[in-house]
Design an enzyme around this catalytic site. Structure first.
Site, mmCIF file in Angstrom:
data_model
loop_
_atom_site.group_PDB
_atom_site.id
_atom_site.type_symbol
_atom_site.label_atom_id
_atom_site.label_comp_id
_atom_site.label_asym_id
_atom_site.label_seq_id
_atom_site.Cartn_x
_atom_site.Cartn_y
_atom_site.Cartn_z
ATOM 1 N N ASP A 185 26.410 52.780 7.958
ATOM 2 C CA ASP A 185 26.395 53.895 8.805
ATOM 3 C C ASP A 185 27.819 54.627 8.993
ATOM 4 O O ASP A 185 28.439 53.839 9.832
ATOM 5 C CB ASP A 185 25.452 53.783 9.907
ATOM 6 C CG ASP A 185 25.622 55.135 10.603
ATOM 7 O OD1 ASP A 185 24.772 56.133 10.128
ATOM 8 O OD2 ASP A 185 26.101 55.462 11.767
ATOM 9 N N TYR A 229 34.202 59.884 11.946
ATOM 10 C CA TYR A 229 34.695 58.514 12.198
ATOM 11 C C TYR A 229 35.878 58.419 11.612
ATOM 12 O O TYR A 229 36.661 57.540 11.931
ATOM 13 C CB TYR A 229 33.857 57.409 11.970
ATOM 14 C CG TYR A 229 32.402 57.552 12.431
ATOM 15 C CD1 TYR A 229 32.052 58.341 13.583
ATOM 16 C CD2 TYR A 229 31.048 56.694 12.218
ATOM 17 C CE1 TYR A 229 30.891 58.430 14.248
ATOM 18 C CE2 TYR A 229 29.961 56.655 12.440
ATOM 19 C CZ TYR A 229 29.764 57.553 13.699
ATOM 20 O OH TYR A 229 28.590 57.509 14.315
ATOM 21 N N LYS A 282 27.912 61.543 7.415
ATOM 22 C CA LYS A 282 27.324 62.685 8.272
ATOM 23 C C LYS A 282 28.080 64.116 8.107
ATOM 24 O O LYS A 282 29.311 63.743 8.083
ATOM 25 C CB LYS A 282 27.175 62.204 9.901
ATOM 26 C CG LYS A 282 26.467 60.987 9.823
ATOM 27 C CD LYS A 282 26.145 60.649 11.396
ATOM 28 C CE LYS A 282 25.757 59.158 11.544
ATOM 29 N NZ LYS A 282 26.878 58.204 11.693
ATOM 30 N N HIS A 329 25.236 65.724 11.718
ATOM 31 C CA HIS A 329 25.543 64.967 12.842
ATOM 32 C C HIS A 329 25.162 65.204 14.198
ATOM 33 O O HIS A 329 24.654 64.478 15.135
ATOM 34 C CB HIS A 329 27.169 64.702 12.892
ATOM 35 C CG HIS A 329 27.754 63.306 13.439
ATOM 36 N ND1 HIS A 329 28.921 62.671 13.229
ATOM 37 C CD2 HIS A 329 27.278 62.744 14.506
ATOM 38 C CE1 HIS A 329 29.143 61.727 13.869
ATOM 39 N NE2 HIS A 329 28.075 61.717 14.924
#
Ligand SMILES: NC(=O)c1ccc[n+]([C@@H]2O[C@H](COP(=O)([O-])OP(=O)(O)OC[C@H]3O[C@@H](n4cnc5c(N)ncnc54)[C@H](OP(=O)(O)O)[C@@H]3O)[C@@H](O)[C@H]2O)c1
Length: 324
Positions: free
Chosen positions: A46, A51, A80, A113
Protein backbone atom coordinates in the site's frame (compact mmCIF):
# COMPACT_ATOMS: atom_id res chain seq x y z
CA UNK A 1 -14.39 -21.52 10.18
CA UNK A 2 -10.80 -20.69 9.14
CA UNK A 3 -10.06 -16.96 8.72
CA UNK A 4 -9.71 -16.35 4.95
CA UNK A 5 -6.33 -15.02 3.80
CA UNK A 6 -7.81 -13.11 0.84
CA UNK A 7 -10.70 -10.94 -0.17
CA UNK A 8 -12.01 -12.10 -3.53
CA UNK A 9 -12.77 -9.05 -5.67
CA UNK A 10 -14.82 -8.66 -8.85
CA UNK A 11 -13.45 -10.85 -11.61
CA UNK A 12 -11.94 -13.25 -9.05
CA UNK A 13 -8.83 -11.17 -8.21
CA UNK A 14 -7.51 -11.91 -4.74
CA UNK A 15 -6.48 -9.16 -2.33
CA UNK A 16 -4.34 -10.54 0.52
CA UNK A 17 -5.89 -9.57 3.86
CA UNK A 18 -2.49 -8.66 5.27
CA UNK A 19 -0.73 -5.98 3.28
CA UNK A 20 2.41 -3.95 3.81
CA UNK A 21 2.05 -0.25 4.76
CA UNK A 22 4.72 2.13 3.45
CA UNK A 23 3.94 5.55 4.96
CA UNK A 24 6.77 7.48 6.60
CA UNK A 25 9.82 5.50 5.53
CA UNK A 26 12.78 7.04 3.73
CA UNK A 27 13.47 5.67 0.24
CA UNK A 28 16.47 3.46 1.10
CA UNK A 29 14.85 2.12 4.30
CA UNK A 30 11.65 1.44 2.37
CA UNK A 31 13.43 -0.48 -0.40
CA UNK A 32 15.12 -2.75 2.18
CA UNK A 33 11.84 -3.17 4.09
CA UNK A 34 9.98 -4.14 0.91
CA UNK A 35 12.66 -6.78 0.20
CA UNK A 36 12.15 -8.18 3.73
CA UNK A 37 8.39 -8.06 3.26
CA UNK A 38 8.54 -9.95 -0.04
CA UNK A 39 10.81 -12.57 1.54
CA UNK A 40 8.34 -12.89 4.45
CA UNK A 41 5.46 -13.55 2.06
CA UNK A 42 3.72 -10.15 1.68
CA UNK A 43 2.20 -9.69 -1.75
CA UNK A 44 -0.10 -6.70 -1.06
CA UNK A 45 1.66 -3.29 -0.87
CA UNK A 46 0.00 0.00 0.00
CA UNK A 47 1.37 3.38 -1.02
CA UNK A 48 0.00 6.80 -2.05
CA UNK A 49 1.09 9.69 -4.26
CA UNK A 50 1.10 11.77 -1.06
CA UNK A 51 3.72 9.47 0.60
CA UNK A 52 6.21 10.51 -2.10
CA UNK A 53 7.73 7.02 -2.14
CA UNK A 54 6.13 5.38 -5.18
CA UNK A 55 9.44 5.36 -7.07
CA UNK A 56 11.28 3.57 -4.21
CA UNK A 57 8.49 1.02 -3.83
CA UNK A 58 8.43 0.52 -7.60
CA UNK A 59 12.21 -0.11 -7.71
CA UNK A 60 12.04 -2.76 -5.00
CA UNK A 61 9.03 -4.47 -6.59
CA UNK A 62 10.52 -4.43 -10.09
CA UNK A 63 13.76 -5.99 -8.81
CA UNK A 64 11.70 -8.83 -7.34
CA UNK A 65 9.57 -9.26 -10.45
CA UNK A 66 12.57 -9.25 -12.80
CA UNK A 67 11.52 -10.72 -16.12
CA UNK A 68 9.03 -13.14 -14.54
CA UNK A 69 5.54 -11.88 -15.44
CA UNK A 70 4.01 -14.59 -13.23
CA UNK A 71 5.55 -12.78 -10.26
CA UNK A 72 3.75 -9.54 -11.17
CA UNK A 73 0.47 -11.48 -11.10
CA UNK A 74 1.22 -12.58 -7.51
CA UNK A 75 1.31 -8.95 -6.35
CA UNK A 76 -1.53 -6.64 -5.32
CA UNK A 77 -0.32 -3.04 -5.59
CA UNK A 78 -2.30 -0.10 -4.27
CA UNK A 79 -1.76 3.63 -4.63
CA UNK A 80 -3.94 6.69 -4.09
CA UNK A 81 -5.03 9.90 -5.79
CA UNK A 82 -3.74 12.76 -3.58
CA UNK A 83 -6.13 15.43 -2.20
CA UNK A 84 -4.67 17.95 -4.69
CA UNK A 85 -5.93 15.73 -7.54
CA UNK A 86 -9.57 15.63 -6.45
CA UNK A 87 -10.90 17.26 -9.63
CA UNK A 88 -12.31 15.13 -12.46
CA UNK A 89 -10.02 16.64 -15.11
CA UNK A 90 -6.89 16.08 -12.97
CA UNK A 91 -7.48 12.40 -12.15
CA UNK A 92 -5.84 10.95 -15.34
CA UNK A 93 -2.77 13.17 -14.92
CA UNK A 94 -2.20 12.17 -11.26
CA UNK A 95 -2.80 8.50 -12.12
CA UNK A 96 -0.18 8.69 -14.88
CA UNK A 97 2.37 10.28 -12.51
CA UNK A 98 1.89 7.43 -10.05
CA UNK A 99 2.21 4.80 -12.80
CA UNK A 100 5.37 6.44 -14.10
CA UNK A 101 7.00 6.43 -10.66
CA UNK A 102 5.90 2.89 -9.83
CA UNK A 103 7.12 1.74 -13.25
CA UNK A 104 4.43 -0.93 -13.50
CA UNK A 105 2.30 -1.88 -16.50
CA UNK A 106 -0.87 -1.97 -14.44
CA UNK A 107 -2.10 -1.22 -10.95
CA UNK A 108 -4.29 -3.51 -8.86
CA UNK A 109 -6.20 -0.84 -6.92
CA UNK A 110 -6.43 2.95 -7.17
CA UNK A 111 -8.02 4.76 -4.23
CA UNK A 112 -9.40 8.24 -3.72
CA UNK A 113 -7.19 9.12 -0.71
CA UNK A 114 -9.57 11.62 0.90
CA UNK A 115 -12.99 13.09 0.10
CA UNK A 116 -11.65 16.62 0.80
CA UNK A 117 -9.34 18.44 -1.58
CA UNK A 118 -6.31 20.70 -1.56
CA UNK A 119 -5.65 23.24 -4.29
CA UNK A 120 -3.83 21.73 -7.27
CA UNK A 121 -0.33 23.23 -7.13
CA UNK A 122 2.08 21.48 -9.51
CA UNK A 123 5.10 20.18 -7.58
CA UNK A 124 3.48 20.68 -4.16
CA UNK A 125 1.24 17.91 -2.83
CA UNK A 126 0.56 19.74 0.47
CA UNK A 127 0.21 23.43 -0.50
CA UNK A 128 0.01 25.82 2.45
CA UNK A 129 -0.92 29.45 2.98
CA UNK A 130 1.61 31.78 4.62
CA UNK A 131 -0.14 31.24 8.02
CA UNK A 132 0.46 27.46 7.82
CA UNK A 133 -3.13 26.55 6.96
CA UNK A 134 -3.75 24.33 3.93
CA UNK A 135 -4.70 25.76 0.55
CA UNK A 136 -8.08 24.06 0.42
CA UNK A 137 -10.21 23.57 -2.71
CA UNK A 138 -13.74 24.04 -1.39
CA UNK A 139 -15.40 23.30 -4.76
CA UNK A 140 -14.98 19.50 -4.74
CA UNK A 141 -17.61 17.52 -6.64
CA UNK A 142 -17.11 14.14 -4.98
CA UNK A 143 -19.31 12.24 -7.42
CA UNK A 144 -17.61 13.76 -10.48
CA UNK A 145 -14.17 12.82 -9.04
CA UNK A 146 -15.37 9.27 -8.35
CA UNK A 147 -16.77 8.92 -11.89
CA UNK A 148 -13.42 10.06 -13.27
CA UNK A 149 -11.59 7.49 -11.10
CA UNK A 150 -14.01 4.76 -12.25
CA UNK A 151 -13.34 5.73 -15.88
CA UNK A 152 -9.64 4.86 -15.42
CA UNK A 153 -10.63 1.19 -15.48
CA UNK A 154 -11.52 1.51 -19.18
CA UNK A 155 -7.81 1.76 -20.04
CA UNK A 156 -7.18 -1.67 -18.49
CA UNK A 157 -4.25 -0.23 -16.53
CA UNK A 158 -6.06 -0.33 -13.21
CA UNK A 159 -7.99 -3.42 -12.20
CA UNK A 160 -9.99 -2.03 -9.27
CA UNK A 161 -10.93 1.37 -7.83
CA UNK A 162 -11.88 2.28 -4.29
CA UNK A 163 -11.96 4.98 -1.63
CA UNK A 164 -10.40 5.94 1.66
CA UNK A 165 -11.39 8.14 4.61
CA UNK A 166 -15.01 8.63 3.58
CA UNK A 167 -17.85 8.52 6.09
CA UNK A 168 -21.00 6.36 5.87
CA UNK A 169 -23.09 8.98 4.07
CA UNK A 170 -20.35 9.58 1.50
CA UNK A 171 -19.85 5.84 0.97
CA UNK A 172 -23.57 5.43 0.24
CA UNK A 173 -23.47 8.33 -2.25
CA UNK A 174 -20.46 6.78 -4.05
CA UNK A 175 -22.06 3.31 -4.08
CA UNK A 176 -25.08 4.77 -5.87
CA UNK A 177 -22.71 5.52 -8.80
CA UNK A 178 -20.44 2.48 -8.60
CA UNK A 179 -19.53 0.27 -5.66
CA UNK A 180 -15.91 0.83 -4.55
CA UNK A 181 -13.79 -2.36 -4.58
CA UNK A 182 -12.72 -1.49 -1.05
CA UNK A 183 -12.83 1.13 1.67
CA UNK A 184 -9.57 1.95 3.48
CA UNK A 185 -10.13 3.55 6.90
CA UNK A 186 -8.43 3.83 10.28
CA UNK A 187 -9.31 0.78 12.37
CA UNK A 188 -7.53 -0.53 15.47
CA UNK A 189 -8.38 -1.58 19.01
CA UNK A 190 -9.12 1.98 20.20
CA UNK A 191 -10.96 3.04 17.02
CA UNK A 192 -12.97 0.01 15.89
CA UNK A 193 -15.64 1.84 13.86
CA UNK A 194 -18.38 -0.80 14.37
CA UNK A 195 -21.08 1.32 12.66
CA UNK A 196 -18.92 1.96 9.60
CA UNK A 197 -17.88 -1.71 9.45
CA UNK A 198 -21.55 -2.77 9.55
CA UNK A 199 -22.56 -0.18 6.94
CA UNK A 200 -19.77 -1.23 4.56
CA UNK A 201 -20.68 -4.91 5.04
CA UNK A 202 -24.33 -4.12 4.23
CA UNK A 203 -23.17 -2.37 1.04
CA UNK A 204 -20.82 -5.26 0.19
CA UNK A 205 -17.67 -3.11 0.41
CA UNK A 206 -14.65 -4.85 2.01
CA UNK A 207 -12.68 -2.82 4.56
CA UNK A 208 -8.91 -2.43 4.79
CA UNK A 209 -7.79 -1.21 8.22
CA UNK A 210 -5.02 1.38 8.17
CA UNK A 211 -2.85 2.23 11.19
CA UNK A 212 -3.86 -1.17 12.66
CA UNK A 213 -1.13 -0.92 15.31
CA UNK A 214 -1.92 2.66 16.33
CA UNK A 215 0.51 4.53 14.05
CA UNK A 216 3.03 5.35 16.80
CA UNK A 217 4.99 7.88 14.74
CA UNK A 218 1.86 9.90 13.96
CA UNK A 219 0.51 9.56 17.51
CA UNK A 220 3.84 10.74 18.98
CA UNK A 221 4.02 13.69 16.58
CA UNK A 222 0.45 14.75 17.38
CA UNK A 223 1.00 14.32 21.13
CA UNK A 224 4.07 16.57 20.95
CA UNK A 225 2.07 19.21 19.05
CA UNK A 226 -1.24 19.13 20.91
CA UNK A 227 -0.46 17.70 24.36
CA UNK A 228 -3.24 15.12 23.79
CA UNK A 229 -2.47 11.64 25.14
CA UNK A 230 -2.39 8.70 22.71
CA UNK A 231 -2.23 5.36 24.55
CA UNK A 232 0.25 2.83 23.15
CA UNK A 233 -1.93 -0.03 21.89
CA UNK A 234 0.88 -2.53 22.30
CA UNK A 235 1.08 -1.99 26.07
CA UNK A 236 -2.64 -2.15 26.86
CA UNK A 237 -3.07 -4.76 29.67
CA UNK A 238 -5.73 -6.79 27.80
CA UNK A 239 -3.55 -6.96 24.69
CA UNK A 240 -0.49 -7.99 26.71
CA UNK A 241 -2.41 -10.63 28.67
CA UNK A 242 -3.85 -12.22 25.52
CA UNK A 243 -0.45 -12.08 23.79
CA UNK A 244 1.10 -13.93 26.73
CA UNK A 245 -1.64 -16.56 26.72
CA UNK A 246 -0.89 -17.36 23.05
CA UNK A 247 2.92 -16.84 23.25
CA UNK A 248 2.49 -14.17 20.55
CA UNK A 249 3.40 -10.50 20.44
CA UNK A 250 0.92 -7.69 21.20
CA UNK A 251 1.10 -6.62 17.53
CA UNK A 252 0.08 -10.12 16.41
CA UNK A 253 -2.89 -10.07 18.80
CA UNK A 254 -4.05 -6.67 17.50
CA UNK A 255 -3.77 -7.80 13.88
CA UNK A 256 -5.48 -11.10 14.58
CA UNK A 257 -8.37 -9.24 16.23
CA UNK A 258 -8.78 -7.14 13.06
CA UNK A 259 -8.66 -10.24 10.82
CA UNK A 260 -11.19 -12.13 12.96
CA UNK A 261 -13.53 -9.11 12.72
CA UNK A 262 -13.54 -9.91 8.98
CA UNK A 263 -11.30 -7.00 7.90
CA UNK A 264 -7.97 -6.69 6.08
CA UNK A 265 -5.02 -4.78 7.61
CA UNK A 266 -1.89 -3.07 6.29
CA UNK A 267 0.66 -2.78 9.14
CA UNK A 268 3.86 -0.89 8.42
CA UNK A 269 7.26 -1.83 9.81
CA UNK A 270 10.87 -1.25 8.82
CA UNK A 271 12.19 -3.96 11.14
CA UNK A 272 12.70 -7.40 9.48
CA UNK A 273 11.70 -9.33 12.60
CA UNK A 274 8.51 -7.30 13.09
CA UNK A 275 7.74 -7.43 9.36
CA UNK A 276 7.74 -11.23 9.65
CA UNK A 277 5.69 -11.22 12.87
CA UNK A 278 2.99 -9.08 11.29
CA UNK A 279 2.20 -11.64 8.62
CA UNK A 280 2.60 -14.75 10.82
CA UNK A 281 -1.03 -14.74 11.88
CA UNK A 282 -2.67 -17.76 10.37
CA UNK A 283 -1.76 -20.45 12.91
CA UNK A 284 -3.52 -19.20 16.03
CA UNK A 285 -7.00 -18.04 16.87
CA UNK A 286 -8.47 -15.72 19.49
CA UNK A 287 -11.36 -17.15 21.50
CA UNK A 288 -14.78 -15.48 21.60
CA UNK A 289 -14.06 -14.11 25.08
CA UNK A 290 -10.67 -12.73 23.96
CA UNK A 291 -12.38 -11.10 20.97
CA UNK A 292 -14.93 -9.54 23.37
CA UNK A 293 -12.19 -8.26 25.69
CA UNK A 294 -10.41 -6.62 22.73
CA UNK A 295 -13.63 -5.23 21.29
CA UNK A 296 -14.31 -3.61 24.70
CA UNK A 297 -11.19 -1.43 24.21
CA UNK A 298 -12.96 0.68 21.56
CA UNK A 299 -13.08 4.41 22.40
CA UNK A 300 -15.18 5.46 19.43
CA UNK A 301 -14.32 8.87 17.93
CA UNK A 302 -11.99 9.52 20.91
CA UNK A 303 -9.79 6.70 19.68
CA UNK A 304 -9.24 8.16 16.21
CA UNK A 305 -5.62 9.22 15.62
CA UNK A 306 -5.60 10.26 11.94
CA UNK A 307 -8.30 12.96 12.20
CA UNK A 308 -6.46 15.22 9.70
CA UNK A 309 -6.27 18.04 12.29
CA UNK A 310 -2.65 18.39 11.11
CA UNK A 311 -4.05 19.82 7.85
CA UNK A 312 -5.02 23.16 9.37
CA UNK A 313 -8.36 24.43 8.07
CA UNK A 314 -9.37 21.19 6.32
CA UNK A 315 -12.31 20.66 8.70
CA UNK A 316 -14.07 23.55 6.90
CA UNK A 317 -14.13 21.62 3.59
CA UNK A 318 -17.73 20.66 2.66
CA UNK A 319 -16.73 16.99 2.26
CA UNK A 320 -14.62 16.77 5.46
CA UNK A 321 -15.68 13.31 6.67
CA UNK A 322 -15.33 13.49 10.44
CA UNK A 323 -17.87 16.13 11.44
CA UNK A 324 -18.30 16.20 15.21
N1 LIG B 1 -5.51 5.94 3.72
C1 LIG B 1 -4.93 6.70 4.62
O1 LIG B 1 -5.28 7.89 4.80
C2 LIG B 1 -3.86 6.13 5.49
C3 LIG B 1 -3.50 6.79 6.68
C4 LIG B 1 -2.52 6.22 7.47
C5 LIG B 1 -1.91 5.03 7.08
N2 LIG B 1 -2.23 4.44 5.90
C6 LIG B 1 -1.56 3.19 5.44
O2 LIG B 1 -1.58 2.25 6.51
C7 LIG B 1 -0.26 1.83 6.81
C8 LIG B 1 -0.11 1.45 8.27
O3 LIG B 1 -0.43 2.53 9.13
P1 LIG B 1 0.68 3.39 9.91
O4 LIG B 1 1.95 3.33 9.18
O5 LIG B 1 0.04 4.70 10.18
O6 LIG B 1 0.82 2.70 11.32
P2 LIG B 1 0.81 1.21 11.95
O7 LIG B 1 1.04 0.18 10.93
O8 LIG B 1 -0.39 1.13 12.82
O9 LIG B 1 2.04 1.31 12.93
C9 LIG B 1 3.36 1.44 12.49
C10 LIG B 1 4.25 1.55 13.73
O10 LIG B 1 4.19 0.32 14.46
C11 LIG B 1 5.52 -0.18 14.64
N3 LIG B 1 5.43 -1.63 14.52
C12 LIG B 1 5.16 -2.35 13.39
N4 LIG B 1 5.10 -3.67 13.65
C13 LIG B 1 5.37 -3.79 14.96
C14 LIG B 1 5.47 -4.93 15.83
N5 LIG B 1 5.28 -6.17 15.38
N6 LIG B 1 5.76 -4.69 17.14
C15 LIG B 1 5.96 -3.44 17.59
N7 LIG B 1 5.88 -2.33 16.82
C16 LIG B 1 5.57 -2.51 15.52
C17 LIG B 1 6.35 0.44 13.54
O11 LIG B 1 7.68 0.59 13.96
P3 LIG B 1 8.90 -0.18 13.19
O12 LIG B 1 8.90 0.32 11.77
O13 LIG B 1 10.10 0.24 13.96
O14 LIG B 1 8.62 -1.64 13.31
C18 LIG B 1 5.69 1.81 13.39
O15 LIG B 1 6.18 2.72 14.36
C19 LIG B 1 0.58 3.04 6.38
O16 LIG B 1 1.95 2.75 6.31
C20 LIG B 1 -0.08 3.41 5.09
O17 LIG B 1 0.34 2.52 4.06
C21 LIG B 1 -3.22 4.95 5.11
Amino acid sequence: MATPEYYVLEGGDRMPRIGFGTWQASDDVLEKSVESALASGYRHFDTARAYENEAALGRALRRWIGSDSARRKELFIVTKLPPGGNRPDLVPEYFESSMKDLGLDYLDLYLMHTPFAFAHVPGDLHPKNPDGSMQVDHTTDLIAVWKSICKLKESGRVRHVGVSNVNEEQLKRLCAVQKPACLQIEVHALCQQPAMVAAAAALGVPIVAYSPLGSKALADALAAKTGREYPDLLTLPAVQRIAQAHSRTPAQVLLRHTLQRGLAAIPKSTNPERIKQNISLWDFELSDSEMSDLSALDRGEQGRICDFSFFIGIDKHPEFPFKK
